[in-house]
Motif scaffolding. Structure first.
Motif, mmCIF file in Angstrom:
data_model
loop_
_atom_site.group_PDB
_atom_site.id
_atom_site.type_symbol
_atom_site.label_atom_id
_atom_site.label_comp_id
_atom_site.label_asym_id
_atom_site.label_seq_id
_atom_site.Cartn_x
_atom_site.Cartn_y
_atom_site.Cartn_z
ATOM 1 N N ILE A 264 -1.247 1.254 -10.997
ATOM 2 C CA ILE A 264 -2.552 1.029 -11.309
ATOM 3 C C ILE A 264 -2.628 0.252 -12.473
ATOM 4 O O ILE A 264 -2.194 0.691 -13.480
ATOM 5 N N THR A 265 -3.490 -0.788 -12.365
ATOM 6 C CA THR A 265 -3.702 -1.664 -13.734
ATOM 7 C C THR A 265 -5.229 -1.924 -13.818
ATOM 8 O O THR A 265 -5.855 -1.780 -12.915
ATOM 9 N N GLU A 266 -5.496 -2.299 -15.024
ATOM 10 C CA GLU A 266 -6.704 -2.752 -15.187
ATOM 11 C C GLU A 266 -7.831 -1.658 -14.628
ATOM 12 O O GLU A 266 -8.905 -1.935 -13.979
ATOM 13 N N GLU A 267 -7.449 -0.537 -15.166
ATOM 14 C CA GLU A 267 -8.496 0.701 -15.168
ATOM 15 C C GLU A 267 -8.334 1.035 -13.478
ATOM 16 O O GLU A 267 -8.165 2.375 -13.437
ATOM 17 N N ASN A 268 -8.530 0.238 -12.600
ATOM 18 C CA ASN A 268 -8.579 1.035 -11.119
ATOM 19 C C ASN A 268 -8.325 0.179 -10.210
ATOM 20 O O ASN A 268 -8.685 -0.039 -9.059
ATOM 21 N N ASN A 269 -7.358 -1.017 -10.414
ATOM 22 C CA ASN A 269 -6.686 -1.667 -9.669
ATOM 23 C C ASN A 269 -5.516 -1.225 -8.830
ATOM 24 O O ASN A 269 -4.564 -1.218 -9.678
ATOM 25 N N PHE A 270 -5.346 -0.804 -7.755
ATOM 26 C CA PHE A 270 -4.281 -0.362 -6.889
ATOM 27 C C PHE A 270 -3.449 -1.214 -6.271
ATOM 28 O O PHE A 270 -4.161 -1.967 -5.610
ATOM 29 N N ASN A 271 -2.225 -1.224 -6.264
ATOM 30 C CA ASN A 271 -1.386 -2.081 -5.776
ATOM 31 C C ASN A 271 -0.056 -1.351 -5.131
ATOM 32 O O ASN A 271 0.443 -0.850 -5.855
ATOM 33 N N ALA A 272 -0.327 -1.121 -3.664
ATOM 34 C CA ALA A 272 0.545 -0.315 -3.061
ATOM 35 C C ALA A 272 2.033 -0.912 -2.759
ATOM 36 O O ALA A 272 2.533 -0.453 -2.070
ATOM 37 N N ASP A 273 1.936 -2.278 -3.029
ATOM 38 C CA ASP A 273 3.527 -2.799 -2.548
ATOM 39 C C ASP A 273 4.564 -2.392 -3.256
ATOM 40 O O ASP A 273 5.779 -2.321 -2.797
ATOM 41 N N TRP A 274 4.487 -1.689 -4.328
ATOM 42 C CA TRP A 274 5.521 -0.956 -5.142
ATOM 43 C C TRP A 274 6.206 0.207 -4.514
ATOM 44 O O TRP A 274 5.264 0.843 -3.993
ATOM 45 N N ASP A 275 7.419 0.298 -4.088
ATOM 46 C CA ASP A 275 8.004 1.470 -3.696
ATOM 47 C C ASP A 275 9.086 1.829 -4.601
ATOM 48 O O ASP A 275 9.856 1.257 -4.635
ATOM 49 N N ALA A 276 8.702 3.276 -4.846
ATOM 50 C CA ALA A 276 9.876 4.014 -5.704
ATOM 51 C C ALA A 276 10.433 4.828 -5.239
ATOM 52 O O ALA A 276 10.414 5.267 -4.138
ATOM 53 N N ASP A 277 11.738 5.558 -5.766
ATOM 54 C CA ASP A 277 12.398 6.426 -5.478
ATOM 55 C C ASP A 277 12.111 7.976 -6.114
ATOM 56 O O ASP A 277 12.176 7.994 -7.359
ATOM 57 N N TRP A 278 11.662 8.938 -5.422
ATOM 58 C CA TRP A 278 10.998 10.101 -6.168
ATOM 59 C C TRP A 278 11.069 11.163 -4.966
ATOM 60 O O TRP A 278 11.277 11.051 -3.804
ATOM 61 N N ALA A 279 11.269 12.352 -5.449
ATOM 62 C CA ALA A 279 11.427 13.481 -4.455
ATOM 63 C C ALA A 279 10.209 14.221 -4.175
ATOM 64 O O ALA A 279 9.662 14.458 -5.115
ATOM 65 N N HIS A 280 10.216 14.699 -2.894
ATOM 66 C CA HIS A 280 8.895 15.327 -2.331
ATOM 67 C C HIS A 280 9.238 16.169 -1.305
ATOM 68 O O HIS A 280 10.245 15.926 -0.358
ATOM 69 N N ALA A 281 8.637 17.367 -1.129
ATOM 70 C CA ALA A 281 8.744 18.273 0.059
ATOM 71 C C ALA A 281 7.426 18.948 0.184
ATOM 72 O O ALA A 281 6.562 19.345 -0.760
ATOM 73 N N VAL A 282 7.106 19.270 1.439
ATOM 74 C CA VAL A 282 6.028 19.970 1.922
ATOM 75 C C VAL A 282 6.314 21.363 2.420
ATOM 76 O O VAL A 282 7.305 21.470 3.376
ATOM 77 N N HIS A 283 5.527 22.381 2.457
ATOM 78 C CA HIS A 283 5.660 23.858 3.020
ATOM 79 C C HIS A 283 4.567 24.298 3.504
ATOM 80 O O HIS A 283 3.504 24.308 2.689
ATOM 81 N N GLU A 284 4.530 24.778 4.872
ATOM 82 C CA GLU A 284 3.251 25.504 5.402
ATOM 83 C C GLU A 284 3.221 26.918 5.483
ATOM 84 O O GLU A 284 4.525 27.259 5.820
ATOM 85 N N ASP A 285 2.357 27.763 5.299
ATOM 86 C CA ASP A 285 2.378 28.920 5.579
ATOM 87 C C ASP A 285 0.694 29.220 6.283
ATOM 88 O O ASP A 285 -0.129 28.449 6.238
ATOM 89 N N ASP A 286 0.587 30.604 6.502
ATOM 90 C CA ASP A 286 -0.718 31.023 6.844
ATOM 91 C C ASP A 286 -1.695 30.703 6.036
ATOM 92 O O ASP A 286 -2.922 30.391 6.394
ATOM 93 N N ALA A 287 -1.424 31.040 4.546
ATOM 94 C CA ALA A 287 -2.597 30.839 3.558
ATOM 95 C C ALA A 287 -2.952 29.370 3.141
ATOM 96 O O ALA A 287 -3.969 29.211 2.518
ATOM 97 N N GLY A 288 -1.884 28.465 3.589
ATOM 98 C CA GLY A 288 -2.210 27.259 3.294
ATOM 99 C C GLY A 288 -0.952 26.428 3.171
ATOM 100 O O GLY A 288 -0.084 26.613 4.086
ATOM 101 N N TRP A 289 -0.750 25.520 2.199
ATOM 102 C CA TRP A 289 0.455 24.646 2.081
ATOM 103 C C TRP A 289 0.788 24.380 0.601
ATOM 104 O O TRP A 289 -0.089 24.392 -0.267
ATOM 105 N N ALA A 290 2.123 23.831 0.463
ATOM 106 C CA ALA A 290 2.443 23.804 -1.057
ATOM 107 C C ALA A 290 3.036 22.502 -0.779
ATOM 108 O O ALA A 290 3.862 21.993 0.094
ATOM 109 N N VAL A 291 3.053 21.622 -2.355
ATOM 110 C CA VAL A 291 3.982 20.373 -2.321
ATOM 111 C C VAL A 291 4.834 20.395 -3.779
ATOM 112 O O VAL A 291 4.164 21.032 -4.599
ATOM 113 N N GLU A 292 6.003 19.965 -3.552
ATOM 114 C CA GLU A 292 6.706 19.984 -4.810
ATOM 115 C C GLU A 292 7.196 18.379 -5.008
ATOM 116 O O GLU A 292 7.504 17.688 -3.703
#
Length: 735
Positions: free
Chosen positions: A125-153
């Motif tokens: 994101i540059t110039e306050e609100n210009n989004f450029n999705a061309d960039w791909d980075a290396d970062w960790a992520h995971a999702v878990h679901e249960d009856d009450a909802g879901w969580a993300v790390e």
């Protein structure tokens, strides 16, 4: 030598063990020490009241990186929308967003999105609100679901971007979090700001956190093999990208014989306008830490347009130029950010690109310099451009921006010096109102197209924009919030010729049960068009009106749609009608279809033919695309993409440009049709993060004929086009 590089990589790698296990279950004791963000407010629709579902966000600095945990309450009665999608193509899904400015100076920020299916997006994101999705980075992520909802790390390593003062024990970052509930088209955020606001980055919440040192050295060798089915020809390539971050203050990126094969295909475009088509860039070297070089003008110009590198060769062969090597470095020295970009194309016709960037960012002021230099030996041409940019922001409500641009081009024994400047102010007196004003001047000699993208020069433009958000709608109203907008532009060229002005009015409404509609009206008073005749003179154009209405449905039972209609004048008097439709349907969470159709019928289309000759046609236009995405198993992705673009022009009347820009009849004009077709079948297997195997089949072609036909016949002919027919396999692996 190779053994020493592996040892060096091991010394710079992240620790083998981590306190936070990224599994989507934030149950480690360390999370109890995290900073907690709650009380998310609805920003879509823009009601700013309490979100309809509860969300809690935790933020924790660890030696491995910045860790985040979302806990999203979602009662079983609320549909859970979780289609698997390719990277950077999440369109309708339950998801969460982290946006973070590591230097808290509102210059560059990064967006990280995780959907309920664990699909991801990342963007700069540059110039306050210009989004450029061309960039791909290396970062960790995971999702878990249960009856009450879901969580993300989520864990963002300290090496993910350059950061000033990376050796300090603490640092201040600016953050924003939001959650999207797809079944209700609802977005809730903290702080309570909307990402589309002209002042966005500056309103992030600032947080002081502990800081840890980290280093990384990555090598990305690749091999690829291409078989040209049409010409029975084979091509083999190999090369390497290297990313080195010895600290957060410095990053070096290099590429040797980089491969930019047809893994990502551009959108099909047939351009009849005088302005060049702009394309985004997905090539890893050019997207990594490119935000510092992303300097734009209010008219859509880019001072450094990386698609120039490896673009069409200067030898008139029509092929893309090969690149021998490229190097880029980014760094920080206190409040000073700096960057250097070098690229060298192959062969005698190869160009040499250089760009140097400095940006000084004290608390309320930013002053920068970007210099680009391009050597083009095949054309005996040398171009240098220097851009000075200024930003002053005394508070979150007011912002002043500007640029001074100078170009110096030597071509053969001729030289040309050009200049331009613009200044703009943004004022947000309240959460409901926002105003912007800008004044720009670009003389006729300004030219930064050798390294950049300049939509047009020879322009003087005065622009005023206002937006007001109405969020106090009655409870019984089906509409939750409305955004009214007005955009007024007055412009002349550098010779004082009055160009068509623009009055642009919008009304966008969001429904309480999901979905939205948009109404747009544009009026262009009479004026001269100094571009359509390609330098042969100015064409007088009468007053024109455009109207657009669009509806976006809420998601229901795995599908949603968009439908819009245009009524416009694109010639001198007659009208055109265009229908736009899009359908997104999920057969299952792992199989989805995205189809789009745009069809236009015009009774008066004005187009340039040659010299001072123009023509008015009746024409039909079809622009269609179909994307089918299938994720049969984890790490496996299959994509089918079909595009067709066609124009059929008939009953043409020729005109010749006369005095005072008037067009005089000049006989008839020959019918013609244009057909463009593209097909891509792609298989991707993720071996490891940022390590992929691709198998891609591509076919397509372009044809122009001196006749016209209906859409069915044109489509039948389009699928037989075969200018390109090739199969590509590529392996890129991270060491």
């Amino acid at each position: 030598m190779l053994a020493r590089l592996f040892l060096l990589w091991g010394a710079f790698a992240l620790p083998a063990s981590a306190a936070i296990v990224v599994d989507g279950v934030p149950d480690e004791p360390e999370w109890q020490q995290a900073r907690v963000f709650g009380d998310l407010r609805r920003t879509q629709p823009y009601t700013l009241d309490t979100a309809s579902v509860e969300t809690q966000v935790r933020m924790l600095a660890t030696p491995e990186g910045l860790a985040f945990a979302f806990r999203c309450a979602q009662d079983p009665s609320l549909p859970r929308v979780k289609p698997f999608t390719p990277r950077d193509r999440i369109s309708s899904a339950d998801r969460v967003n982290i946006m973070i400015d590591f230097d808290a100076d509102a210059k560059t920020a990064y967006n990280f999105t995780v959907s309920l299916s664990n699909s991801i997006e990342d963007a700069v994101i540059t110039e306050e609100n210009n989004f450029n999705a061309d960039w791909d980075a290396d970062w960790a992520h995971a999702v878990h679901e249960d009856d009450a909802g879901w969580a993300v790390e989520i864990v963002l390593p300290w090496t993910i971007a350059t950061m000033r003062d990376s050796a300090a024990d603490k640092r201040t970052v600016a953050v924003y979090f939001d959650r999207v509930l797809a079944s209700r088209s609802e977005r809730s955020a903290v702080p309570a700001i909307f990402y589309g606001n002209p002042v966005f980055l500056s309103a992030f919440e600032k947080v002081e956190i502990p800081q840890y040192r980290s280093q990384i050295l990555d090598f990305f060798p690749y091999v690829s093999a291409l078989y040209d089915v049409k010409n029975d020809r084979q091509e083999f390539r190999g090369g390497m990208d290297m990313f080195w971050k010895p600290s957060g203050d410095f990053q070096l990126t290099a590429a040797l014989n980089p491969d930019f094969g047809q893994v990502e295909s551009d959108e099909l475009v047939v351009n009849f306008d005088a302005i060049e088509t702009f394309y985004s860039d997905k090539r890893p070297f050019f997207t990594e830490n490119q935000g510092l070089f992303d300097l734009r003008t209010p008219q859509g110009g880019r001072i450094l347009y990386t698609r120039r590198v490896g673009g069409p060769s200067d030898d008139d062969s029509g092929r893309a130029a090969d690149i021998d090597a490229a190097v880029k470095l980014n760094g920080n020295a206190g409040r000073l950010k700096y960057g250097l970009f070098l690229a060298d194309e192959a062969d005698d016709a190869g160009r040499q690109f250089t760009a140097a960037r400095l940006l000084y960012t004290p608390d309320t002021v930013g002053v920068g310099l970007l210099v680009t230099d391009v050597e083009r030996p095949a054309l005996d041409r040398h171009a240098t451009v220097s851009t000075t940019d200024l930003r002053w922001q005394p508070n979150e409500r007011f912002q002043l921006n500007g640029q001074i641009l100078l170009s110096d081009v030597e071509s053969g024994d001729q030289s040309s010096e050009g200049a331009g400047a613009w200044i703009g102010a943004a004022f947000t007196p309240s959460a409901r109102w926002h105003h912007e004003a800008s004044l720009a001047h670009y003389d006729a000699q300004l030219d930064f197209n050798d390294a950049g993208y300049l939509p047009r020069n020879s322009l003087n433009e005065l622009r005023w924009t206002s937006h007001v958000k109405v969020n106090d709608r009655p409870a019984e109203s089906s509409v939750a919030a409305i955004d009214y907008g007005a955009d007024i532009r007055y412009s002349t060229n550098d010779r004082g010729v009055r160009l068509p002005a623009t009055v642009f009015l919008t009304r966008e409404a969001s429904f309480r049960r999901g979905g939205a509609y948009l109404l747009e009206y544009q009026w262009r008073p009479p004026g001269y068009d100094d571009e359509i005749a390609r330098g042969a003179g100015n064409v007088w154009r009468p007053s024109r009106h455009w109207f657009f209405a669009n509806y976006v449905s809420p998601r229901r039972n795995g599908w949603h749609y968009e439908s819009g209609i245009w009524i416009l004048q694109e010639g001198l008097g007659g009208h055109a009608l265009q229908w736009e439709g899009r359908l997104v349907y999920s057969f299952s969470d792992r199989l989805s279809l995205d189809a789009e159709v745009n069809a236009r019928s015009s009774r008066d289309w004005l187009v340039w033919k040659q010299d001072d000759q123009l023509a008015r046609y009746e024409r039909s236009l079809w622009d269609t695309s179909i994307n089918l995405d299938w994720f049969p198993r984890a790490r496996h992705e299959l994509r089918a993409k079909v595009q067709w673009f066609a124009v059929s022009a008939h009953d043409g009347r020729g005109y010749r440009l006369g005095q005072r820009g008037r067009l005089h009849p000049d006989g008839s004009a020959d019918d013609f049709s244009v057909n463009n077709f593209g097909l891509q079948l792609r298989y991707r297997y993720e071996l490891a993060p940022q390590s992929d195997f691709y198998a891609v089949y591509s076919r397509g072609g372009f044809e122009r004929r001196d006749d016209h036909d209906n859409g069915l016949a044109l489509f039948r002919d389009a699928v037989s086009l075969r200018d390109a027919d090739q199969f590509l396999v590529k392996l890129r692996y991270r060491f």
